[in-house]
Design a protein around this motif. Sequence first.
Motif, PDB file in Angstrom:
ATOM      1  N   ASP A 141       0.826  -1.214   0.000  1.00 37.35           N
ATOM      2  CA  ASP A 141       0.000   0.000   0.000  1.00 37.35           C
ATOM      3  C   ASP A 141       0.857   1.259   0.000  1.00 37.35           C
ATOM      4  OD1 ASP A 141      -2.379  -1.518   0.049  1.00 37.35           O
ATOM      5  OD2 ASP A 141      -2.264  -1.697   2.243  1.00 37.35           O
ATOM      6  N   GLY A 142       1.930   1.231  -0.776  1.00 38.19           N
ATOM      7  CA  GLY A 142       2.794   2.391  -0.923  1.00 38.19           C
ATOM      8  C   GLY A 142       3.775   2.615   0.212  1.00 38.19           C
ATOM      9  N   GLN A 143       3.783   1.743   1.219  1.00 40.81           N
ATOM     10  CA  GLN A 143       4.713   1.897   2.339  1.00 40.81           C
ATOM     11  C   GLN A 143       5.659   0.709   2.404  1.00 40.81           C
ATOM     12  OE1 GLN A 143       2.487   2.494   5.938  1.00 40.81           O
ATOM     13  NE2 GLN A 143       2.313   4.695   5.547  1.00 40.81           N
ATOM     14  N   LEU A 144       6.899   1.011   2.764  1.00 36.27           N
ATOM     15  CA  LEU A 144       7.902  -0.034   2.911  1.00 36.27           C
ATOM     16  C   LEU A 144       7.644  -0.808   4.207  1.00 36.27           C
ATOM     17  CD1 LEU A 144      10.313  -0.947   1.231  1.00 36.27           C
ATOM     18  CD2 LEU A 144      11.771   0.466   2.660  1.00 36.27           C
ATOM     19  N   VAL A 145       7.506  -2.126   4.086  1.00 33.68           N
ATOM     20  CA  VAL A 145       7.203  -2.983   5.238  1.00 33.68           C
ATOM     21  C   VAL A 145       8.303  -4.027   5.374  1.00 33.68           C
ATOM     22  CG1 VAL A 145       5.543  -4.604   6.222  1.00 33.68           C
ATOM     23  CG2 VAL A 145       4.734  -2.656   4.890  1.00 33.68           C
ATOM     24  N   GLN A 146       8.717  -4.284   6.605  1.00 28.01           N
ATOM     25  CA  GLN A 146       9.761  -5.266   6.868  1.00 28.01           C
ATOM     26  C   GLN A 146       9.184  -6.474   7.588  1.00 28.01           C
ATOM     27  OE1 GLN A 146      12.759  -3.223   9.125  1.00 28.01           O
ATOM     28  NE2 GLN A 146      13.691  -2.331   7.297  1.00 28.01           N
ATOM     29  N   TYR A 147       9.690  -7.644   7.210  1.00 29.39           N
ATOM     30  CA  TYR A 147       9.351  -8.894   7.869  1.00 29.39           C
ATOM     31  C   TYR A 147      10.633  -9.551   8.321  1.00 29.39           C
ATOM     32  CZ  TYR A 147       4.733  -8.616   5.665  1.00 29.39           C
ATOM     33  OH  TYR A 147       3.486  -8.226   5.265  1.00 29.39           O
ATOM     34  N   GLU A 148      10.591 -10.205   9.464  1.00 32.59           N
ATOM     35  CA  GLU A 148      11.712 -11.026   9.909  1.00 32.59           C
ATOM     36  C   GLU A 148      11.224 -12.454  10.034  1.00 32.59           C
ATOM     37  OE1 GLU A 148      14.615  -7.972  12.350  1.00 32.59           O
ATOM     38  OE2 GLU A 148      13.625  -9.581  13.434  1.00 32.59           O
ATOM     39  N   PHE A 149      12.107 -13.385   9.723  1.00 34.98           N
ATOM     40  CA  PHE A 149      11.732 -14.793   9.836  1.00 34.98           C
ATOM     41  C   PHE A 149      12.811 -15.564  10.571  1.00 34.98           C
ATOM     42  CE2 PHE A 149      13.984 -14.534   5.784  1.00 34.98           C
ATOM     43  CZ  PHE A 149      14.836 -15.628   5.831  1.00 34.98           C
ATOM     44  N   LEU A 150      12.403 -16.721  11.050  1.00 41.46           N
ATOM     45  CA  LEU A 150      13.261 -17.629  11.797  1.00 41.46           C
ATOM     46  C   LEU A 150      13.136 -18.987  11.121  1.00 41.46           C
ATOM     47  CD1 LEU A 150      14.853 -17.551  14.496  1.00 41.46           C
ATOM     48  CD2 LEU A 150      12.764 -18.275  15.607  1.00 41.46           C
ATOM     49  N   ALA A 151      14.255 -19.574  10.715  1.00 39.51           N
ATOM     50  CA  ALA A 151      14.239 -20.854  10.018  1.00 39.51           C
ATOM     51  C   ALA A 151      15.104 -21.878  10.737  1.00 39.51           C
ATOM     52  CB  ALA A 151      14.746 -20.685   8.586  1.00 39.51           C
ATOM     53  N   ASP A 152      14.602 -23.089  10.822  1.00 42.70           N
ATOM     54  CA  ASP A 152      15.360 -24.187  11.422  1.00 42.70           C
ATOM     55  C   ASP A 152      16.569 -24.477  10.530  1.00 42.70           C
ATOM     56  OD1 ASP A 152      16.259 -26.945  11.930  1.00 42.70           O
ATOM     57  OD2 ASP A 152      14.534 -27.030  13.281  1.00 42.70           O
ATOM     58  N   ALA A 153      17.761 -24.447  11.091  1.00 43.43           N
ATOM     59  CA  ALA A 153      18.989 -24.648  10.313  1.00 43.43           C
ATOM     60  C   ALA A 153      19.155 -26.095   9.854  1.00 43.43           C
ATOM     61  CB  ALA A 153      20.203 -24.227  11.134  1.00 43.43           C
ATOM     62  N   ASN A 154      18.515 -27.039  10.526  1.00 42.09           N
ATOM     63  CA  ASN A 154      18.660 -28.444  10.166  1.00 42.09           C
ATOM     64  C   ASN A 154      17.714 -28.876   9.056  1.00 42.09           C
ATOM     65  OD1 ASN A 154      20.664 -29.037  12.201  1.00 42.09           O
ATOM     66  ND2 ASN A 154      19.009 -28.785  13.670  1.00 42.09           N
ATOM     67  N   THR A 155      16.505 -28.304   9.037  1.00 40.63           N
ATOM     68  CA  THR A 155      15.497 -28.744   8.064  1.00 40.63           C
ATOM     69  C   THR A 155      15.144 -27.688   7.035  1.00 40.63           C
ATOM     70  OG1 THR A 155      13.637 -27.997   9.413  1.00 40.63           O
ATOM     71  CG2 THR A 155      14.455 -30.242   9.802  1.00 40.63           C
ATOM     72  N   GLY A 156      15.396 -26.416   7.355  1.00 42.41           N
ATOM     73  CA  GLY A 156      14.997 -25.340   6.473  1.00 42.41           C
ATOM     74  C   GLY A 156      13.567 -24.884   6.703  1.00 42.41           C
ATOM     75  N   SER A 157      12.864 -25.516   7.638  1.00 34.74           N
ATOM     76  CA  SER A 157      11.479 -25.144   7.924  1.00 34.74           C
ATOM     77  C   SER A 157      11.419 -23.751   8.520  1.00 34.74           C
ATOM     78  CB  SER A 157      10.864 -26.121   8.927  1.00 34.74           C
ATOM     79  OG  SER A 157      10.844 -27.417   8.397  1.00 34.74           O
ATOM     80  N   ILE A 158      10.436 -22.988   8.077  1.00 30.39           N
ATOM     81  CA  ILE A 158      10.230 -21.656   8.620  1.00 30.39           C
ATOM     82  C   ILE A 158       9.471 -21.792   9.931  1.00 30.39           C
ATOM     83  CG2 ILE A 158       9.305 -19.355   8.176  1.00 30.39           C
ATOM     84  CD1 ILE A 158      11.608 -20.395   6.277  1.00 30.39           C
ATOM     85  N   LEU A 159      10.072 -21.335  11.019  1.00 25.48           N
ATOM     86  CA  LEU A 159       9.477 -21.480  12.340  1.00 25.48           C
ATOM     87  C   LEU A 159       8.596 -20.306  12.715  1.00 25.48           C
ATOM     88  CD1 LEU A 159      12.625 -22.842  14.213  1.00 25.48           C
ATOM     89  CD2 LEU A 159      10.732 -24.153  13.199  1.00 25.48           C
ATOM     90  N   ASP A 160       8.945 -19.118  12.190  1.00 23.45           N
ATOM     91  CA  ASP A 160       8.175 -17.939  12.541  1.00 23.45           C
ATOM     92  C   ASP A 160       8.443 -16.829  11.528  1.00 23.45           C
ATOM     93  OD1 ASP A 160       6.450 -16.353  14.054  1.00 23.45           O
ATOM     94  OD2 ASP A 160       8.029 -15.674  15.414  1.00 23.45           O
ATOM     95  N   ILE A 161       7.413 -16.042  11.252  1.00 20.44           N
ATOM     96  CA  ILE A 161       7.547 -14.830  10.432  1.00 20.44           C
ATOM     97  C   ILE A 161       6.748 -13.764  11.138  1.00 20.44           C
ATOM     98  CG2 ILE A 161       7.016 -13.692   8.245  1.00 20.44           C
ATOM     99  CD1 ILE A 161       7.240 -16.350   6.851  1.00 20.44           C
ATOM    100  N   CYS A 162       7.370 -12.589  11.315  1.00 26.74           N
ATOM    101  CA  CYS A 162       6.614 -11.495  11.936  1.00 26.74           C
ATOM    102  C   CYS A 162       6.851 -10.210  11.154  1.00 26.74           C
ATOM    103  CB  CYS A 162       6.971 -11.337  13.413  1.00 26.74           C
ATOM    104  SG  CYS A 162       8.587 -10.675  13.743  1.00 26.74           S
ATOM    105  N   ARG A 163       5.788  -9.432  11.083  1.00 28.81           N
ATOM    106  CA  ARG A 163       5.833  -8.124  10.424  1.00 28.81           C
ATOM    107  C   ARG A 163       6.280  -7.102  11.456  1.00 28.81           C
ATOM    108  NH1 ARG A 163       0.910  -5.216   7.117  1.00 28.81           N
ATOM    109  NH2 ARG A 163       1.989  -3.226   6.897  1.00 28.81           N
ATOM    110  N   LEU A 164       7.270  -6.305  11.103  1.00 30.03           N
ATOM    111  CA  LEU A 164       7.783  -5.288  12.043  1.00 30.03           C
ATOM    112  C   LEU A 164       7.030  -3.977  11.888  1.00 30.03           C
ATOM    113  CD1 LEU A 164      11.585  -5.974  11.679  1.00 30.03           C
ATOM    114  CD2 LEU A 164       9.986  -6.926  13.324  1.00 30.03           C
TER     115      LEU A 164
END
Length: 107
Positions: free
Chosen positions: A84-107
């Motif tokens: 919507d015209g604004q810069l938005v940041q997300y951070e994620f956390l991924a398991d290093a052994n499987t590559g599974s995404i454990l969490d994503i949050c919008r800042l």
Amino acid sequence: MNKQLQYGGLLAVGMAGIAGGFSVGGLFKRLRRPTPNQILGQVKRAFLKEAPIEGSWIEMKKSPLQKFALRTDVYYGGITRYEDGQLVQYEFLADANTGSILDICRL
């Protein structure tokens, strides 16, 4: 008749060797851990389905994580895009052994 049996035996041995090669190759693929860049690529592909990405990053060093009784190593990363015209940041956390995404949050 003996030559037919010899060729049949060679063919059987060859097929068994090929099948064994595929089995071992599949095992190594499952045992191989994803690289940080592969994990980042996975996250970027998911975000690109919704909108273009302005930037992305991932830490190349694993960090330990403990949540309650569970312990694992993780990679931290982030995605930046316009919404919507604004810069938005997300951070994620991924398991290093499987590559599974454990969490994503919008800042």
